[in-house]
Design an enzyme around this catalytic site. Structure first.
Site, PDB file in Angstrom:
ATOM      1  CD  GLU A   1       0.747   7.159   1.663  1.00 46.38           C
ATOM      2  OE1 GLU A   1       0.763   7.347   0.421  1.00 46.38           O
ATOM      3  OE2 GLU A   1      -0.200   7.524   2.371  1.00 46.38           O
TER       4      GLU A   1
ATOM      5  CB  CYS B   1       7.629   6.813  -3.841  1.00 49.23           C
ATOM      6  SG  CYS B   1       7.308   8.142  -2.671  1.00 49.23           S
TER       7      CYS B   1
END
Length: 473
Positions: A222, A256
């Site tokens: 990720e 993110c």
């Protein structure tokens, strides 16, 4: 379950010994029942709900300042909701899936069984150290696995607390927290886990993948990248600005999924800037003293962000601060940057802070082409009430996930897969996707006593030839 009080070993042979301890424990209980898995998830739920204030205080200490409300909203709430969701549905996820069988193999039967993999490695980053450890752990426990978690060296206070809490609620052969520096992280990534899940930067993700490759360890990565927010020509610009600013300012942009840059009609630029400034002043008055606005994690990252602004100014960009910064407290005010181009670091690297480059377009297809021509992002945000244009965007662009007419919130949907694509990551987790990612979906075929296979066995002759001719039509 309760562990002994000793510290979890973190380096060299001791780290491998911890891994082997978990592997032996898994072999003793290779397939926990649904009730056992619910009990493990319940222990995790109690760890979270019984230590809310301590967790928020530890994360605040690592940041220098992190709003306790933000930690509760962005880390504790989704972690607790994810555990509850898994507890509710784990028995359903565990059920075998019955599959159809080709007519040539009837009356045989086929199904997919879901089997725990073993020991899962989880490498969590500093920006959401709780949520990005607990989310993968929830999937690992629901799938019946053991887990080792490496906490970022930039989160030492939280890391020590989570290690202490995990020893209170789990035995170390079930769940263990590892703390340490970059050398420990490298040794951790090199362990022969049955699956390794990493959240962090693309550059470090490459290193993790190389380390895992030595053991042929499957990975879920990720990562991040430059997530765009596209505003359609006729979407209310004040609404778009408010929602982009909210997503950008969460955790001071150290997210993110934060909108990395905006693409909007050139005629709407002045209105967007005015609305963005008004929203920042409404949400975060007096940023240096504001308890709701987070600090940048450390001096190095603050200097990195200031370097982006200095580089942009030196290359002709226009920088508009939407509030006052406080360098001594590492509080950087939300800042819009206009007249940007690709010679500037702002458009070359993931920003990971409260800086928002704004690019303009004349026609919407220009904006879509810009996104398509650049690396596939972890998230894409599109503001448009025209359903046909929304569908066209979803078909023409590839991103890890999309929120339409807002930012961030697709990550909070437990039934949606979460994950990147290409340079923004690989693999998915959350909810059933996480369960499946950390399970072996094993295909099983049952042959019946009476079947057609003898018709196809040697010696081959005319009968088999005629049968094959029919089969191959």
């Amino acid at each position: 379950m309760h562990a002994s009080s000793h510290e979890v070993p973190v380096a060299g042979a001791a780290l491998d010994a911890l891994f082997q301890q978990q592997r032996r424990a898994f072999r003793r209980v290779p397939y926990p029942s649904a009730n056992e898995r619910r009990a493990h998830l319940d222990a995790l739920h109690r760890l979270l709900t019984e230590n809310i204030d301590a967790i928020a205080a530890a994360i605040d200490a690592d940041f220098g300042h992190r709003s306790s409300h933000e930690t509760k909203l962005l880390e504790l709430f989704p972690s607790i909701q994810g555990v509850r969701h898994a507890k509710r549905d784990v028995a359903t996820w565990m059920r075998p899936e019955h599959k159809s069988v080709s007519a040539w193999f009837l009356p045989g039967r086929a199904k997919v069984v879901k089997q725990p993999l073993g020991v899962i490695g989880i490498i969590a980053p500093w920006n959401y150290p709780l949520y990005l450890a607990i989310g993968p752990l929830t999937s690992a426990l629901a799938a019946g696995n053991r887990a080792m978690i490496k906490i970022s060296e930039l989160s030492p206070v939280f890391g020590r607390l989570l290690a202490e809490l995990m020893r209170k609620y789990f035995s170390p052969d079930h769940v263990a927290v590892v703390n340490g520096d970059v050398d420990v992280a490298q040794a951790f990534a090199g362990l022969p886990f049955d699956h390794l899940l990493f959240t962090g930067s693309t550059a470090v993700g490459r290193q993790v993948m190389r380390a895992a490759a030595a053991n042929l360890t499957p990975v879920t990565l990720e990562l991040g990248g430059k997530s765009p927010a596209i505003i359609a020509p006729d979407f209310p610009i004040d609404v778009a600005a408010q929602r982009v600013i909210f997503g950008k300012c969460l955790n001071a942009g150290q997210t993110c999924l934060s909108p990395d840059y905006v693409l909007l009609p050139e005629t709407q630029l002045p209105a967007f800037i005015a609305a963005a400034k008004k929203e920042v002043q409404r949400l975060y008055p007096n940023i240096p003293q504001n308890p709701d606005y987070s600090a940048i994690i450390n001096d190095r990252h603050y200097a990195r962000l200031q370097g982006y602004l200095d580089d942009a100014c030196a290359n002709g960009a226009e920088v508009i601060a939407l509030g006052d910064s406080a360098p001594s407290a590492r509080k950087l005010a939300p800042t819009i940057v206009m007249r940007v181009d690709h010679t500037m670091r702002l458009l070359q690297e993931e920003i990971f802070g409260p800086i928002l480059p704004v690019l303009t377009y004349r026609e919407l297809p220009e904006a879509l082409a810009y996104v398509v021509d650049h690396p596939r992002p972890l998230a894409l945000y599109y503001f448009d009430d025209n359903a046909d244009r929304v569908d066209r965007l979803l078909q023409q662009t590839i991103a890890g996930g999309v929120t339409v007419n807002d930012t961030i919130f697709h990550i909070a949907q437990d039934e949606l897969p979460f994950g990147g694509v290409g340079p923004s990551g690989m693999g998915h987790y959350h909810g059933p996707e996480g369960f499946n990612a950390l399970s072996k979906r094993k295909g099983v075929f049952w042959q019946s006593r009476w079947n057609t296979i003898p018709l196809l066995k040697p010696p081959y002759g005319k009968r088999v030839g005629r049968l094959l001719a029919f089969m191959l039509k």
